[in-house]
Write an enzyme that holds these catalytic residues in place. Structure first.
Site, short mmCIF file in Angstrom:
data_model
loop_
_atom_site.label_atom_id
_atom_site.label_comp_id
_atom_site.label_asym_id
_atom_site.label_seq_id
_atom_site.Cartn_x
_atom_site.Cartn_y
_atom_site.Cartn_z
N ASN A 120 6.32 -8.28 69.90
CA ASN A 120 5.50 -7.49 68.89
C ASN A 120 6.03 -7.78 67.52
O ASN A 120 5.10 -7.74 66.75
CB ASN A 120 6.13 -6.09 69.29
CG ASN A 120 5.42 -4.97 68.16
OD1 ASN A 120 4.15 -4.98 68.36
ND2 ASN A 120 6.39 -4.20 67.86
N VAL A 137 6.86 1.36 71.57
CA VAL A 137 7.09 0.50 70.15
C VAL A 137 6.05 -0.56 70.00
O VAL A 137 5.85 -0.80 68.63
CB VAL A 137 8.83 0.01 70.30
CG1 VAL A 137 9.07 -0.88 69.05
CG2 VAL A 137 9.66 1.28 70.52
N ASP A 183 -24.48 -2.75 30.64
CA ASP A 183 -25.26 -2.88 29.56
C ASP A 183 -25.35 -4.20 29.06
O ASP A 183 -25.00 -5.16 29.79
CB ASP A 183 -24.23 -2.33 28.46
CG ASP A 183 -22.84 -2.72 28.24
OD1 ASP A 183 -22.68 -3.63 28.92
OD2 ASP A 183 -22.01 -2.09 27.65
N GLU A 185 2.43 0.71 63.68
CA GLU A 185 3.14 1.35 62.74
C GLU A 185 2.95 0.75 61.54
O GLU A 185 2.90 1.45 60.34
CB GLU A 185 4.76 1.79 62.90
CG GLU A 185 5.52 0.59 62.76
CD GLU A 185 5.62 -0.24 64.07
OE1 GLU A 185 4.50 -0.12 65.05
OE2 GLU A 185 6.36 -1.35 64.03
N ASP A 223 2.98 -9.19 65.33
CA ASP A 223 2.17 -8.26 64.65
C ASP A 223 2.63 -8.62 63.12
O ASP A 223 1.69 -8.10 62.36
CB ASP A 223 3.37 -6.88 65.14
CG ASP A 223 2.43 -6.09 65.89
OD1 ASP A 223 1.56 -6.55 66.49
OD2 ASP A 223 2.79 -4.86 65.86
P1 ATP Z 1 -25.80 -2.38 24.75
O1 ATP Z 1 -25.74 -0.92 25.24
O2 ATP Z 1 -26.24 -3.33 25.91
O3 ATP Z 1 -24.38 -2.82 24.58
P2 ATP Z 1 -26.13 -2.43 22.33
O4 ATP Z 1 -24.70 -2.48 21.76
O5 ATP Z 1 -27.13 -3.28 21.17
O6 ATP Z 1 -26.79 -2.41 23.63
P3 ATP Z 1 -25.77 0.19 20.71
O7 ATP Z 1 -24.70 -0.47 20.47
O8 ATP Z 1 -26.05 1.40 21.20
O9 ATP Z 1 -26.44 -0.99 21.83
O10 ATP Z 1 -26.89 -0.26 19.67
C1 ATP Z 1 -28.35 0.27 19.50
C2 ATP Z 1 -28.95 -0.05 18.27
O11 ATP Z 1 -28.02 0.49 17.20
C3 ATP Z 1 -28.99 -1.73 18.05
O12 ATP Z 1 -30.36 -1.93 18.65
C4 ATP Z 1 -28.87 -1.71 16.42
O13 ATP Z 1 -30.25 -1.48 15.98
C5 ATP Z 1 -27.89 -0.52 15.96
N1 ATP Z 1 -26.57 -0.96 16.04
C6 ATP Z 1 -25.88 -1.70 16.77
N2 ATP Z 1 -24.69 -1.87 16.41
C7 ATP Z 1 -24.82 -1.40 15.04
C8 ATP Z 1 -23.66 -1.20 13.88
N3 ATP Z 1 -22.64 -1.67 14.18
N4 ATP Z 1 -24.11 -0.60 12.81
C9 ATP Z 1 -25.26 0.04 12.84
N5 ATP Z 1 -26.25 -0.18 13.86
C10 ATP Z 1 -26.02 -0.66 14.75
#
Ligand code: ATP
Length: 902
Positions: free
Chosen positions: A733, A289, A336, A294, A737
């Site tokens: 124990n 035991v 991102d 356990e 334990d």
């Molecule tokens: P991450 O991937 O690091 O978040 P991010 O948000 O800028 O970066 P996306 O959202 O894919 O990446 O945006 C890519 C591109 O799209 C941007 O560089 C911008 O030019 C354009 N973009 C971002 N937001 C918008 C929006 N709301 N409407 C139109 N174009 C946009």
């Protein structure tokens, strides 16, 4: 209005009724939603919107379950034998042990269950509903039939509902129908007999919006949804065992076998030495035991669950127990940029139109723009005026100032644009009413553009915005001096240069375009007229640098994966310290072929590069695949619907709590409630600490158990005339334990936890070095205990005074104290033992205090002392016990310091 109480639970065929008929039947209101009183009554009538949780075992079952294991059976056998031989005190003491063991197990399991439940609630999906005329975000559990849902791309659908307004709405219903392609939704009435998969005017719980947006009237909640009907699709509230728990389980089984072998040996030796067979048998049982670990699995579960709760307090929701384990092994984070490394407080800083450019600072609260350069020139341009309209209309966010307080909802890029327009003097609501929206092509990270179609008098106008290279491709003209003029290749080149120049300063670049049109239904983003670009400022978070430095020392690679322009990405990467110098390789999405077409050279570049720009979600998936193929344990962040595959594939999918869509949060293993990169690092650190703690208490428990095994076996084989009696073994124990082991499970982690390379995912809980240490620890403890008895016998006391009970007492107390001090050997050796994480853990001290308290109690209460065969206790004996127990601690400490053992 019809009485709520009279309403049926669900309507037979909501898809065959018009939205108005349905609203009447459900006493709902398509424009305003339900009122507060109405909701109360409906919640009472229909209950919460929850598909019944998987039947959890009742607490009584959990309690009874504690008394069904092999340990209890062994103890019951020992108790039976004691009673049979009329050893009433022993029998009762064993009964007490059985009960205590059971209750402790129950308490731990209950605690783990509560923690898991708390975490499940934290990961609950919110829903947007129209109530009393206002759009509100509520917990999806509180949706009632008759509510009006607002759905947009990325949202999980939390109830069954009849659509009555859609804008290019597409829904993925694979959870329900198996169909993985998004289904375009309509609002027209359908025939009664329409099969479920073709009810395109309905949305169902469990599916999610891939595109567009829409409003729908809730027709069924909880178990009255299609999902609720399909029991086997119900998401399990319970989690299957994690790899760690499985490892511990199989590990315990092995130990059980070894223990049983040793117990048989002890029993056999007892018989050979002509000790009473009953005594030998109960000793063997007690030993079994004591030695069988356990509690390992449940203490591990508890440590994992408690660790997850600790993380939740730091804004990190870990959804699966197994993720905690993987976190500790993560060696590359793909993050991102926007909002994770940067603040996501976006401000328009630069405006460029044909023939004018200005650096600005918008102040929406004061309704003014500070022009840092060239004011008039820009403001006179028609393209600037159109760009402002585009900023307001091609926008799904909301921004209001109420009593000098800013209120914003939606993408910060878009709220940034609204602030800019407001600062420039536009009245946002008026503009929206003047140009009602007719259709919308929402932004997505594949196309990188968005567009909206608006009524403009008896005509219509399209506004579009997006990444420059994408939008330019869709433009044939640009607005120059108030007139659309054909875009020349030279113009295009100029714009790209301008973009590069602005992006080099770390600004995000957004381009704008428009087009007058006769078309009032469909939106075609082609042959547009280019308006200009905006440079958006989004500074890095202050705490990112420190977190990145921590990653570097912890051997964790960090890669920035962004949809943004390479120059913007490079600048931010440099500012935070992901890359050093302009020479760093930035891989552009357009140079990223599909995974199966990658050359060896490209693979090498992908592995080495720290910045990836203009990346599509599909490429994110490829990158995860490549990293995993190279034995990396990948943490990948994501926020959009399209990120879901990469989040799923990554070892740790990390969704954003603020920015992330509900779909991303649903598939992820972890949600960052504050979206910030340092929280990922914090989670990894916690993951490492939790694993370390589990390892610590496994080593502690096993070395203690082993020392008991060694001692009893040794005493038995060497035929000494003293021995630990069964009840003493059980008591030791129970004391050592439980409490110190639990306290070790919540250690704050050693200071060097982020100073070494990640643990290999396959690494066993105990490596060979740990096994060796374990045996040495146990041997040292046993030797010191025997040493204490011998020293007492031969040196301290007069032979004539010596009583056999003395040996037993010294053996008992020295062993307990050795085990208690031994807990400090579980701390790091990098610092002095009195400064390590175990010595400074208040729970360890609390546990020790309790243990010593219990010891004092059993000494002072005569019945307990008698049950435990404890007799007189004098100063000399105390000195021997204390001295030898401390000796065992310092001997083990010295062996650790000399690196002879772990
Ligand atoms: P991450 O991937 O690091 O978040 P991010 O948000 O800028 O970066 P996306 O959202 O894919 O990446 O945006 C890519 C591109 O799209 C941007 O560089 C911008 O030019 C354009 N973009 C971002 N937001 C918008 C929006 N709301 N409407 C139109 N174009 C946009």
């Amino acid at each position: 209005m019809a009485k709520t109480q009279a309403l049926p639970h669900t309507l037979p065929n909501p898809h065959a009724l018009s939205p108005e008929e349905l609203a009447t039947a459900l006493a709902g209101n398509l424009e305003k939603g339900l009122s507060a009183q109405e909701i109360e009554a409906r919640l009472k009538q229909w209950g919460e919107n929850q598909v019944d949780k998987q039947q959890q075992e009742s607490l009584l079952v959990v309690l009874l379950h504690q008394f069904t294991g092999p340990i209890t059976f062994l103890l019951l056998a020992a108790m039976g034998l004691s009673f049979l031989f009329q050893e009433w005190l022993d029998g009762s003491a064993i009964l007490l042990v059985i009960l205590l063991n059971g209750f402790i197990g129950f308490f731990m399991e209950y605690n783990a269950r509560q923690s898991m439940e708390a975490l499940r609630e934290m990961a609950m999906v919110p829903a947007k509903v129209l109530r009393g005329g206002r759009l509100e975000e509520i917990s999806s559990e509180h949706i009632v039939p008759g509510d009006v849902l607002f759905l947009e791309a990325g949202d999980m659908i939390s109830a069954d509902a009849r659509l009555f307004h859609t804008m290019q709405l597409e829904v993925n219903e694979s959870a329900l129908t198996g169909e993985s392609l998004p289904i375009p939704k309509k609002i027209e009435v359908l025939p009664d007999s329409q099969p479920l998969a073709e009810r395109v005017n309905m949305v169902f719980k469990g599916s999610f919006v891939t595109k567009g947006n829409g409003h729908a009237l809730v027709t069924g909640t909880g178990m009255n949804t299609e999902l609720g009907q399909i029991a086997n699709l119900v998401q399990s509230a319970q989690q299957s065992a994690t790899p760690l728990e499985k490892k511990l389980e199989s590990f315990s089984h092995k130990l059980i076998k070894i223990t049983i072998f040793l117990c048989v040996l002890v029993f056999g030796a007892g018989l050979l030495q002509h000790r009473p067979w009953m005594e030998s048998l109960t000793t063997a049982i007690a030993l079994a035991v004591a030695a069988i670990p356990e509690g390992l699995t449940i203490v591990a579960t508890l440590a994992l669950a408690q660790g997850m709760l600790r993380m939740a307090r730091h804004q990190v929701i870990v959804k699966k127990l197994s993720a905690v384990e993987t976190l500790g092994s993560t060696n590359v984070i793909c993050t991102d940029k926007t909002g994770t490394l940067t603040k996501n407080e976006i401000e328009v800083n630069r405006i460029v139109v044909a023939g004018a450019e200005a650096q600005i600072r918008p102040n929406p609260l004061k309704g003014e723009i500070i022009f840092l350069s060239d004011p008039q020139h820009l403001q006179e341009k028609e393209s600037y005026k159109q760009l402002l309209l585009c900023a307001v209309l091609c926008n799904t966010a909301r921004y209001e100032i109420i009593n000098q307080q800013e209120k914003e909802v939606g993408d910060p890029v878009e709220t940034g644009l609204l602030k800019f327009a407001l600062a420039a003097g536009l009245h946002l609501e008026q503009v929206k009413t003047q140009y009602p929206k007719l259709a919308e092509e929402s932004f997505n990270s594949e196309t990188k553009v968005m567009g909206t179609l608006h009524r403009n008098g008896d005509q219509a106008v399209i506004y579009a915005k997006g990444a420059l290279e994408e939008l330019l491709q869709r433009c044939t003209h640009q607005l120059t001096n108030g007139q659309p003029q054909a875009l020349t290749p030279q113009d295009r080149e100029e714009w790209q240069k301008k973009e590069e120049q602005i992006a080099n300063e770390g600004l995000k670049v957004l381009a704008f375009a428009y087009k007058d049109t006769q078309e009032t239904k469909n939106i075609l983003l082609e042959e547009l007229v280019f308006l200009g670009i905006a440079g958006l400022l989004d500074p890095p978070r202050e705490d990112v640098k420190q977190a990145l430095a921590e990653c570097a020392s912890a051997g964790i690679d960090v890669k920035m994966i962004t949809g943004d322009h390479p120059a913007t990405a490079r600048n931010i990467a440099e500012q935070v310290g992901i890359t050093k110098g302009q020479q760093a390789l930035v891989i552009h999405g357009s140079n990223m072929p599909a995974y199966d077409q990658l050359s060896e050279q490209q693979k090498k570049e992908w592995l080495e590069s720290a910045v990836f720009a203009r990346v599509s979600p599909r490429q994110k998936l490829d990158l995860v695949t490549l990293l995993q193929a190279n034995q990396m344990v990948v943490g990948m962040t994501g926020d959009g619907v399209n990120d879901a595959p990469a989040l799923k594939k990554a070892d740790i999918g990390i969704a954003m709590g603020i920015r992330g869509t509900q779909v991303a949060q649903e598939v992820a293993d972890m949600i960052l409630q504050d979206d910030s990169f340092p929280s990922i690092v914090l989670a990894i650190k916690q993951g490492r600490i939790i694993f370390d703690n589990i390892r610590k208490f496994v080593i502690f428990l096993l070395s203690c158990n082993l020392s008991e095994l060694f001692l009893v076996t040794m005493v038995s084989l060497l035929a000494f005339d003293f021995q630990l009696v069964p009840i003493q073994i059980l008591f030791i124990n129970l004391i050592t334990d439980v409490l110190p082991a639990l306290a070790l499970g919540v250690s704050p982690g050693n200071p060097t936890v982020m100073k070494h390379k990640p643990r290999h995912l396959e690494e066993p809980i105990l490596k060979n070095a740990h096994w060796i240490s374990l045996v040495v620890y146990a041997a040292v403890i046993s030797a010191c205990v025997i040493g204490a008895v011998s020293f007492g016998h031969w040196v301290v006391y007069d032979q004539s005074d010596w009583d056999l009970n003395y040996s037993n007492n010294i053996l008992f107390f020295t062993l307990i104290l050795c085990q208690l001090w031994h807990v400090f050997n579980m701390g790091s050796t990098k610092v002095a033992f009195y400064r390590n994480e175990v010595f400074t853990n208040k729970y360890v001290w609390l546990a020790l205090l309790l243990c010593v308290g219990i010891l004092a109690l059993v000494l002072l209460v005569p019945t307990l002392a008698k049950a435990l065969r404890l007799s007189s206790f004098d100063k000399e004996m105390a000195a021997v016990i204390l001295g030898f127990s401390l000796l065992s601690f310092f001997l083990n400490l010295a062996l650790r310091k000399l690196k002879i053992i772990y």
